[in-house]
Design a protein around this motif. Structure first.
Motif, PDB file in Angstrom:
ATOM      1  N   PHE A 251       0.833  -1.084   0.031  1.00  0.00           N
ATOM      2  CA  PHE A 251      -0.087  -0.199   0.035  1.00  0.00           C
ATOM      3  C   PHE A 251       1.093   1.118   0.016  1.00  0.00           C
ATOM      4  CE2 PHE A 251      -2.620   3.104   2.523  1.00  0.00           C
ATOM      5  CZ  PHE A 251      -3.549   2.974   1.500  1.00  0.00           C
ATOM      6  N   VAL A 252       1.867   1.153   0.957  1.00  0.00           N
ATOM      7  CA  VAL A 252       2.798   2.491   0.930  1.00  0.00           C
ATOM      8  C   VAL A 252       3.429   2.498  -0.327  1.00  0.00           C
ATOM      9  CG1 VAL A 252       4.392   3.491   2.199  1.00  0.00           C
ATOM     10  CG2 VAL A 252       2.559   2.695   3.253  1.00  0.00           C
ATOM     11  N   ALA A 253       4.068   1.490  -0.861  1.00  0.00           N
ATOM     12  CA  ALA A 253       5.013   1.335  -1.829  1.00  0.00           C
ATOM     13  C   ALA A 253       4.150   2.048  -3.227  1.00  0.00           C
ATOM     14  CB  ALA A 253       5.515   0.061  -2.247  1.00  0.00           C
ATOM     15  N   GLY A 254       2.925   1.723  -3.143  1.00  0.00           N
ATOM     16  CA  GLY A 254       2.053   2.408  -4.250  1.00  0.00           C
ATOM     17  C   GLY A 254       1.780   3.685  -4.017  1.00  0.00           C
ATOM     18  N   LEU A 255       1.601   4.308  -2.783  1.00  0.00           N
ATOM     19  CA  LEU A 255       1.436   5.710  -2.603  1.00  0.00           C
ATOM     20  C   LEU A 255       2.693   6.353  -2.947  1.00  0.00           C
ATOM     21  CD1 LEU A 255      -0.700   5.716   0.652  1.00  0.00           C
ATOM     22  CD2 LEU A 255      -1.449   6.075  -1.749  1.00  0.00           C
ATOM     23  N   VAL A 256       3.845   5.916  -2.540  1.00  0.00           N
ATOM     24  CA  VAL A 256       5.336   6.524  -2.810  1.00  0.00           C
ATOM     25  C   VAL A 256       5.227   6.699  -4.171  1.00  0.00           C
ATOM     26  CG1 VAL A 256       7.797   6.065  -2.752  1.00  0.00           C
ATOM     27  CG2 VAL A 256       6.579   5.672  -0.798  1.00  0.00           C
ATOM     28  N   GLN A 257       5.025   5.786  -5.177  1.00  0.00           N
ATOM     29  CA  GLN A 257       5.087   5.783  -6.419  1.00  0.00           C
ATOM     30  C   GLN A 257       3.847   6.495  -7.378  1.00  0.00           C
ATOM     31  OE1 GLN A 257       7.245   2.177  -8.465  1.00  0.00           O
ATOM     32  NE2 GLN A 257       6.649   1.370  -6.223  1.00  0.00           N
ATOM     33  N   GLY A 258       3.139   7.311  -6.703  1.00  0.00           N
ATOM     34  CA  GLY A 258       2.100   8.175  -7.337  1.00  0.00           C
ATOM     35  C   GLY A 258       0.597   7.501  -7.610  1.00  0.00           C
ATOM     36  N   LEU A 259       0.285   6.385  -7.073  1.00  0.00           N
ATOM     37  CA  LEU A 259      -0.751   5.737  -7.120  1.00  0.00           C
ATOM     38  C   LEU A 259      -1.882   6.448  -6.362  1.00  0.00           C
ATOM     39  CD1 LEU A 259      -0.266   1.771  -7.504  1.00  0.00           C
ATOM     40  CD2 LEU A 259      -0.289   3.444  -9.312  1.00  0.00           C
ATOM     41  N   ALA A 260      -3.332   6.286  -6.722  1.00  0.00           N
ATOM     42  CA  ALA A 260      -4.290   7.149  -5.929  1.00  0.00           C
ATOM     43  C   ALA A 260      -4.508   5.843  -4.696  1.00  0.00           C
ATOM     44  CB  ALA A 260      -5.438   7.258  -6.825  1.00  0.00           C
ATOM     45  N   VAL A 261      -5.142   6.321  -3.708  1.00  0.00           N
ATOM     46  CA  VAL A 261      -5.363   5.301  -2.838  1.00  0.00           C
ATOM     47  C   VAL A 261      -6.044   4.065  -2.987  1.00  0.00           C
ATOM     48  CG1 VAL A 261      -6.775   5.106  -0.444  1.00  0.00           C
ATOM     49  CG2 VAL A 261      -5.399   7.068  -0.966  1.00  0.00           C
ATOM     50  N   PRO A 262      -7.109   4.137  -3.768  1.00  0.00           N
ATOM     51  CA  PRO A 262      -7.827   3.057  -4.122  1.00  0.00           C
ATOM     52  C   PRO A 262      -6.820   1.934  -4.985  1.00  0.00           C
ATOM     53  CG  PRO A 262      -9.239   4.574  -4.592  1.00  0.00           C
ATOM     54  CD  PRO A 262      -7.557   5.313  -4.292  1.00  0.00           C
ATOM     55  N   ASP A 263      -5.781   2.542  -5.972  1.00  0.00           N
ATOM     56  CA  ASP A 263      -4.817   1.838  -6.814  1.00  0.00           C
ATOM     57  C   ASP A 263      -3.813   1.201  -5.701  1.00  0.00           C
ATOM     58  OD1 ASP A 263      -6.438   1.945  -8.895  1.00  0.00           O
ATOM     59  OD2 ASP A 263      -5.063   3.622  -9.591  1.00  0.00           O
TER      60      ASP A 263
END
Length: 384
Positions: A251-263
């Motif tokens: 979840f955090v890795a996705g946010l770090v790389q610019g994804l929206a919260v659902p993604d």
């Protein structure tokens, strides 16, 4: 080599993408007073495994004793006067009416807590407070809030208490802890569905994002103005240990790389599903990781989002969310290794050239109940 002083652990004065704070542990499975399995434990071990696999730069602050016995990618602080945190999980073969196997979890030793002075001086974009044995102090969490753009907290770091006689783990209501006043200053609070009953989700969601994981049902994201269910990925479950930790890492890795919260939550669900399919701290195939990273980059480029100086979560489900779920699922099906085809000749029949992929597992033994639990543990009132 591990370092024995906190001062030596300090990082250069530059921003780290992710700061992970939580002690490594030794986990021991006991049955009838006999040791059945031992494993590296602690949420930090699973989370750093995912974050590192996604090629996200991070720093980890963890304390162990000189008896620490596992090789790790991120060097812990060794405390010569303390032992590594150890948990014993005792299982009873009887099945009770709640259909869960009865278990008593005990902290038999505890390494020193992580103090504000142990944290790096450099700022971090994302901080993760993921203690399992009471090592996260209120003042340490407050320091993380001051030095990180956004802080993610696993609720088990806040609501676990330990019996003064035998170390039995119990859970208390979040509002009864010293951490409660800090909730409006954190970004995300993560809890399992069993842990979520120890907080008022409707109240907490007014202050911060709440993510509740629920195993094969996926997860649910709550924020002040809404909520959203995120679908799971099919998994051939072998062991649920560490699934919640791996979810939070993804979840955090996705946010770090610019994804929206659902993604980003989808990415978390993916890594949770990969974790339950393996025995031991999961070892992710390099080809699978590359496909996942390619899909994440492709998803990010769809929006051409600009870098931001502050954490600004996007909670609404973006267009293409369902397709991103399908794409990640396809990446998950990547064979664990490349099959080298040989040209057919009269001397090698099709049967000889056919190769069947062999599932890849880490050789490390894994405790069936580690620092993150899908089953309920004993509460202060003695109820699951």
């Amino acid at each position: 080599m591990v370092t024995s002083t906190a001062a030596a652990h300090k990082t250069p004065q530059q921003q780290t993408r992710v700061l992970i704070v939580g002690n490594y542990c030794h986990d021991v499975l006991m049955q009838k007073d006999t040791v059945k399995a031992e494993s590296l434990g602690g949420a930090a071990s699973f989370i750093s495994n995912v974050v590192n696999g996604m090629s996200v730069s991070c720093n980890l602050v963890s304390k162990v004793g000189e008896d620490f016995k596992y090789p790790v990618d991120f060097t812990p602080i060794v405390i010569p006067t303390s032992k590594t945190t150890v948990f014993h999980a005792y299982f009873d073969l009887a099945i009770h009416g709640n259909c869960h196997q009865d278990r008593v979890l005990k902290r038999v030793s505890a390494c020193d807590p992580i103090r504000p002075s142990d944290l790096p001086d450099a700022r971090s974009k994302f901080g993760m407070a993921v203690g399992v044995g009471g090592e996260i102090l209120p003042e340490t969490l407050e320091r993380m809030i001051e030095t990180c753009d956004a802080v993610f907290v696993d609720i088990q770091a806040l609501i676990r208490v330990f019996d003064s006689v035998d170390g039995t783990v119990k859970l208390v209501k979040l509002e009864e802890t010293e951490f409660y006043s800090l909730l409006p200053r954190i970004g995300v609070l993560k809890a399992s569905s069993e842990e979520a009953v120890f907080m008022d989700v409707e109240e907490v969601r007014k202050w911060c994002c709440v993510v509740v994981t629920n195993g094969k049902e996926g997860c649910k994201v709550y924020w002040k103005d809404g909520e959203l269910g995120i679908p799971p990925f099919l998994a051939n479950q072998k062991d649920p240990t560490g699934a919640g930790d791996s979810f939070l890492g993804g979840f955090v890795a996705g946010l770090v790389q610019g994804l929206a919260v659902p993604d980003a939550a989808l990415l978390g669900n993916l890594f949770g599903s990969l974790t339950v399919e393996q025995i031991g701290l999961p070892k992710f195939d390099s080809r699978l990781l590359q496909r996942v990273k390619d899909e994440v980059q492709r998803r990010k480029m769809q929006f051409l989002r600009c870098e931001r100086s502050e954490y600004e979560p996007e909670f609404l489900k973006p267009d293409g969310h369902e397709q991103f779920h399908v794409s990640l699922g396809a990446a998950k099906s990547t064979p664990p290794f490349s099959i080298q085809a040989r040209p057919w000749t009269p001397s090698n029949s099709p049967k000889e050239t056919e190769q069947t992929p062999i599932p890849h597992y880490t050789a490390q033994a894994k405790l069936l109940a580690s620092s993150v639990y899908e089953e309920p543990i004993q509460t202060v009132e003695g109820k699951p």
